[in-house]
Design an enzyme around this catalytic site. Structure first.
Site, short mmCIF file in Angstrom:
data_model
loop_
_atom_site.label_atom_id
_atom_site.label_comp_id
_atom_site.label_asym_id
_atom_site.label_seq_id
_atom_site.Cartn_x
_atom_site.Cartn_y
_atom_site.Cartn_z
CG ASP A 1 -2.02 -0.98 1.18
OD1 ASP A 1 -2.27 -1.55 0.10
OD2 ASP A 1 -2.65 -1.21 2.24
NE ARG A 2 0.27 8.26 -2.22
CZ ARG A 2 -0.32 9.16 -3.00
NH1 ARG A 2 -1.54 8.92 -3.45
NH2 ARG A 2 0.26 10.28 -3.31
#
Length: 329
Positions: free
Chosen positions: A141-142
């Site tokens: 995930d970012r």
């Protein structure tokens, strides 16, 4: 293009000559550069040079007429000098088949709506001496930091992708959750399904496994701060979107610190960073050339500050590039 000369600036000091060309002339293939080096067309301060020549500030590089490179892939943008250096600093380990990065919090792995700067769009800056640009084989995930594996050839990338799909990869994450879970350790089995909403799509736990995807996570508490918060080790055995975030928030009732998406206001504490406290600490996986590769990443700065605040003492992290092939097959 005619013959040109360029002076090496301070920011490029100690950069390999081939990487310098890759940074300033991304359209140039490694094969074309090697040919120009072999024939003496590229020179440094008037002398023939090798691909691994280290450049110094003030040196003059002779640049012969460059061939037209392949058309850039759709969506690929030039990589700035600052981004190229940042990417190089992320490299923990690299060999002919595999590259391991320590991805920072906040860097998107792939593009999407509103996401222009992303790792996948800059991977050609990490091609270095290889004939192919590295390829993603899994994702983070970012807002999750930590270990990210790349394949440096199509064959290696396919091998690594199969290892991830076949669950041959041992993943270990660290998270800070609030408050401390009732159980010190255990196993979470909650099926997950995607649900739309006014704030975008999110994953939710569902009672009927047929309505979602099976998701399994093992957890154990490594330390706690008088029940206000706890440091968890998480081992996912499936790779569902936002699995660890939902399992902590809904399965344990203790959201990950900073995870407002799944924990709301309960996921925040005064005086501590509101960034997501989820870190891909280590991976252990088969290496395409045999044996097993082990990779470990340092805590992100905001998590280290939180660890210091609560007095959590993590084991010493191996120095960058301290990755070993173990147990030959």
């Amino acid at each position: 293009m005619s013959i040109a000369h360029r002076t090496v600036v301070a920011a490029d000091t100690d950069t390999r000559l081939d990487r310098w060309f890759r940074r300033h002339f991304p359209q140039l293939t490694q094969g074309a550069l090697q040919k120009m080096l072999r024939t003496g067309q590229v020179r440094v301060d008037g002398k023939r040079a090798e691909a691994n020549t280290r450049l110094l500030e003030g040196q003059e590089v002779r640049i012969p007429p460059l061939p037209d490179g392949p058309k850039p892939e759709p969506g690929r943008r030039p990589v700035s000098e600052d981004d190229a250096k940042e990417l190089e600093r992320m490299v923990l380990y690299s060999d002919a088949s595999v590259m391991v990065l320590d991805k920072p919090h906040g860097l998107a792995v792939q593009g999407g709506p509103g996401i222009v700067r992303n790792l996948d769009g800059m991977l050609h800056a990490l091609q270095f001496e290889a004939e192919e640009r590295p390829r993603l084989v899994h994702r983070l995930d970012r807002d999750t930091s930590g270990v990210l594996i790349l394949g440096r050839t199509a064959q290696a990338a396919a091998f690594l992708a199969r290892a991830f799909r076949g669950r041959e990869v041992e993943k270990t994450y660290w998270a800070v959750v609030v408050p401390q879970p009732e159980m010190a350790e255990g196993r979470i089995e909650l099926a997950l399904a995607k649900m739309g909403g006014p704030r975008g799509e999110r994953m939710v736990a569902v009672d009927d496994p047929e309505e979602g995807q099976r998701a399994i996570t093992e957890f154990r508490t490594l330390d706690n701060a008088k029940r206000r918060a706890a440091w968890l080790e998480l081992k996912p055995y499936t790779g569902r979107t936002h699995q660890l975030r939902v399992h902590c928030a809904e399965g344990l009732g203790t959201p990950i610190l900073g995870d407002g998406k799944y924990g709301g206001v309960a996921a925040h504490m005064d005086g501590l960073s509101n960034q997501l406290h989820l870190h891909a600490r280590s991976l252990r996986l088969p290496h395409p050339e045999g044996g097993m590769l082990e990779a470990t990443a340092h805590l992100s700065p905001h998590m280290k500050e939180t660890f210091d605040f609560f007095g959590f003492e993590s084991p010493k992290t191996p120095k960058p590039r301290r990755l070993a092939l173990v147990s030959k097959r």
